[in-house]
Design an enzyme around this catalytic site. Structure first.
Site, PDB file in Angstrom:
ATOM      1  N   GLY A  54     -58.120  37.589   6.137  1.00 47.21           N
ATOM      2  CA  GLY A  54     -57.068  36.805   5.489  1.00 47.21           C
ATOM      3  C   GLY A  54     -57.593  36.170   4.220  1.00 47.21           C
ATOM      4  N   CYS A  81     -63.811  39.507   9.433  1.00 50.24           N
ATOM      5  CA  CYS A  81     -63.825  38.743   8.182  1.00 50.24           C
ATOM      6  C   CYS A  81     -63.273  37.322   8.402  1.00 50.24           C
ATOM      7  CB  CYS A  81     -63.073  39.506   7.095  1.00 50.24           C
ATOM      8  SG  CYS A  81     -63.482  38.917   5.452  1.00 50.24           S
ATOM      9  N   TYR A  82     -62.079  37.012   7.905  1.00 47.50           N
ATOM     10  CA  TYR A  82     -61.557  35.664   8.152  1.00 47.50           C
ATOM     11  C   TYR A  82     -61.475  35.389   9.657  1.00 47.50           C
ATOM     12  CZ  TYR A  82     -58.780  31.423   7.934  1.00 47.50           C
ATOM     13  OH  TYR A  82     -58.361  30.133   8.073  1.00 47.50           O
ATOM     14  N   HIS A 166     -65.038  45.119   7.175  1.00 43.47           N
ATOM     15  CA  HIS A 166     -63.765  45.651   7.680  1.00 43.47           C
ATOM     16  C   HIS A 166     -63.935  47.019   8.331  1.00 43.47           C
ATOM     17  CE1 HIS A 166     -61.118  42.576   5.946  1.00 43.47           C
ATOM     18  NE2 HIS A 166     -62.090  42.456   5.047  1.00 43.47           N
ATOM     19  N   GLU A 168     -61.734  48.671   9.803  1.00 46.90           N
ATOM     20  CA  GLU A 168     -60.482  49.434   9.748  1.00 46.90           C
ATOM     21  C   GLU A 168     -60.328  50.271   8.477  1.00 46.90           C
ATOM     22  OE1 GLU A 168     -60.927  46.266   9.444  1.00 46.90           O
ATOM     23  OE2 GLU A 168     -59.506  45.270   8.125  1.00 46.90           O
ATOM     24  N   ASP A 224     -36.494  59.060   9.904  1.00 44.01           N
ATOM     25  CA  ASP A 224     -36.324  57.952  10.856  1.00 44.01           C
ATOM     26  C   ASP A 224     -34.963  58.011  11.570  1.00 44.01           C
ATOM     27  OD1 ASP A 224     -38.742  57.280   9.833  1.00 44.01           O
ATOM     28  OD2 ASP A 224     -37.991  55.664   8.551  1.00 44.01           O
ATOM     29  N   LYS A 366     -44.792  55.385  10.873  1.00 41.43           N
ATOM     30  CA  LYS A 366     -44.191  56.642  10.406  1.00 41.43           C
ATOM     31  C   LYS A 366     -44.840  57.883  11.029  1.00 41.43           C
ATOM     32  CE  LYS A 366     -41.253  58.262   7.294  1.00 41.43           C
ATOM     33  NZ  LYS A 366     -39.949  57.652   7.007  1.00 41.43           N
TER      34      LYS A 366
END
Ligand code: XMP
Length: 518
Positions: A54, A81-82, A166, A168, A224, A366
């Site tokens: 963040g 991180c944060y 990170h 991710e 969608d 998606k």
């Protein structure tokens, strides 16, 4: 019930990426704002928590903090991180600002064998100013960066882990392995978030929601709304009436493609309304982009209302809302974005209509929607379609909309996208391929220029080709296409499409341009 990981969002630009990475491990993950009501989060019975990064500093006034229920839950926690800083502060350690900032790639060395980090030197993605100065009691360092900073720490007896970098993002070499270790090994989640399971759960939920009431759905051919409709059809069959509004502004072969997907492939009843004349009449003489969009959106609602009345005004309406549309976010300092374009799509149906919404894709990204679409039997050509705006070719036909100009554009667009598909640049991505285009189309410009064809002077319109690559459609890069392909497309368009004597390629990124021309 499937196993779940809850991701507490502290406002990082990467929060959705964390959720996707966990889902890629076939484990359900849900993002909640860091200050969501405790009871709501606890009721999800997560097998573990991940605390996102963040933009704040833990000592800022009103800085987000780690809520007590997370540590009380006695399940594994991973702070990123944060999230690492928030965990440190909550457990009595110390975080300080300033000093060495790390932004970008860093090398880390693992100093203590542990269940989270693969035990070898590796490259990670850092993005922080603050750092942990004193770890909370019970924690040991797991790794340090080549800048000499603490890169990871843990109290493995309490299954509490924290990383300064990170895992991710793709730049973190072994990030996927770390998340795999955390989610599957440390939290012990079962990989049960599979297309089959997702479909079964959705079908049950839809049945419970609508009972034996009738349901209505509008499909546009978009991914969608198509997948949502197919799911509802699987759940309630004959109770569903599906309408497809042909605006006359669709691409080549699209009407037939949609009819085939629903009628042949899924054996569904589909009511196609040919509304092209009404659209061309409503749009006559209109050139201003926002005005076009408004007219198209309003007429769509009117046609839909007429159809709903014809089938007895069902109380339930299917919508293809997907997860990124609904993610609760922890509100950053940025204000609301300015309106650039009035978006219209079948997901944007009347807010004042008296429908209860059936939204079976609300939990899905998606790529998951596409996998489910394939598992439900929708044709690959539809499932892997590139995005197409609700107002259709109208926003790619600059200037006045006439049936002739739309036909001209449609033909040029089919040549361009056909060549790209044949070259493997559009459509279902081939594993490992990175050059895949996100979106590509032709636009017709109301600009006439002089040319010469077979010794004759011509004075005709211009086709602009647009092809972009993007992760999120918020920003985009224009694509570098093979020269021979561009040459072939240009010569085919000028030769085959009457009324066009010039083809140009759009080399503007977003920003400053947008992807569509209007
Ligand atoms: P822009 O042109 O704003 O487009 O850069 C970003 C993405 O959104 C699509 N787009 C729309 N999608 N209804 C939609 O459903 C709309 O009115 C609309 N306008 C633009 C565009 O094709 C691109 O993928």
């Amino acid at each position: 019930m499937v196993d779940a990981i809850v991701i507490l969002d502290f406002g990082s630009q990467y929060t959705q990426l964390i959720a996707r990475r966990v889902r890629e491990l076939q484990v359900f993950s849900e993002i909640v704002a860091w200050d969501s009501p405790a009871a709501k989060v606890v009721a999800m019975h997560p097998r573990g928590y991940i605390l996102s990064g963040g933009p704040a500093s833990v000592y800022d006034e009103n800085a987000p903090y780690l809520p007590e229920y997370v540590l009380q839950a006695d399940v594994p926690v991973l702070g990123i991180c944060y999230g690492m800083h928030a965990m440190t502060k909550a457990l009595g350690g110390q975080v300080v600002g300033g000093g060495v900032r790390e932004y970008g790639l860093a090398e880390i060395t693992v100093s203590q064998p542990n269940a989270l980090l693969p035990d070898r030197p590796q490259t990670v993605w850092m993005s922080h100013g603050d750092k942990v100065e004193r770890m909370p009691a019970g924690f040991v360092p797991l790794a340090k960066s080549d800048n000499g900073l603490l890169a990871g720490m843990a109290d493995e007896s309490r299954r509490l882990y924290a990383l300064q970098f990170h895992p991710e993002v793709n730049h973190t070499q072994l990030g996927r392995d770390m998340l795999h270790h955390f989610v599957l090994d440390i939290c012990g989640c079962r990989p049960d978030w599979t297309p089959g399971n997702i479909i079964d759960t959705a079908v049950e939920k839809i049945r419970a929601q609508v009972g034996d009431h009738p349901v209505i759905s509008a499909v546009s051919g978009g991914v969608d709304s198509s997948v949502a409709t197919a799911l509802v059809q699987k759940a309630v069959g004959q109770q569903l009436s599906t309408v497809f509004i042909d605006t006359g502004l669709l691409r080549a072969g699209e009407v037939e493609q949609v009819q085939q997907a629903f009628q042949q492939a899924l054996g569904m009843k589909l009511t196609t309304l040919d509304a092209s004349e009404r659209y061309f009449t409503a749009l006559r003489g209109v050139t201003e982009p926002e005005k076009k969009r408004k007219i198209i959106g309003v007429l769509f609602i009117r046609l839909f209302e007429e159809q709903a009345a014809r089938v007895g005004n069902p109380p339930f309406l299917v919508q293809g809302t997907i997860y990124p549309d609904v993610v609760e976010s922890s509100g950053t300092k940025f204000g609301k974005a300015e309106r650039i374009k009035s978006h219209h799509n079948v997901g944007g149906l009347p807010s004042d209509m008296k429908f209860a919404l059936v939204e079976p894709l609300r939990d899905l990204f998606k790529d998951e929607v596409r996998l489910i679409g394939e598992a439900l039997g929708l044709p690959a050509a539809l499932v892997w379609r590139q995005p197409f705006p609700g107002p259709g070719l109208a926003v790619r036909c600059l200037g006045e909309i006439t049936p002739e100009r739309i036909a001209r554009l449609r033909q040029a667009d089919a040549i361009f996208t056909g060549e790209l598909t044949a070259a493997g640049l559009l459509g279902r991505p081939v594993h490992g391929q990175t050059t895949q285009l996100s979106q590509a189309f032709a636009a017709l410009l109301p600009v006439q220029s002089v040319g010469v064809m077979g010794d004759q002077r011509t004075y005709q319109e211009t086709i602009a080709l647009r092809a972009v690559t993007t992760e999120d459609f918020m920003t985009a890069n224009w694509a570098v296409l093979p020269t021979e392909l561009l040459a072939r497309v240009s010569s085919r368009i000028v030769n085959e499409v009457a009324g066009v004597n010039r083809v140009v390629y759009d080399i503007t990124s977003k920003p400053p341009a947008t992807i569509e021309w209007e």
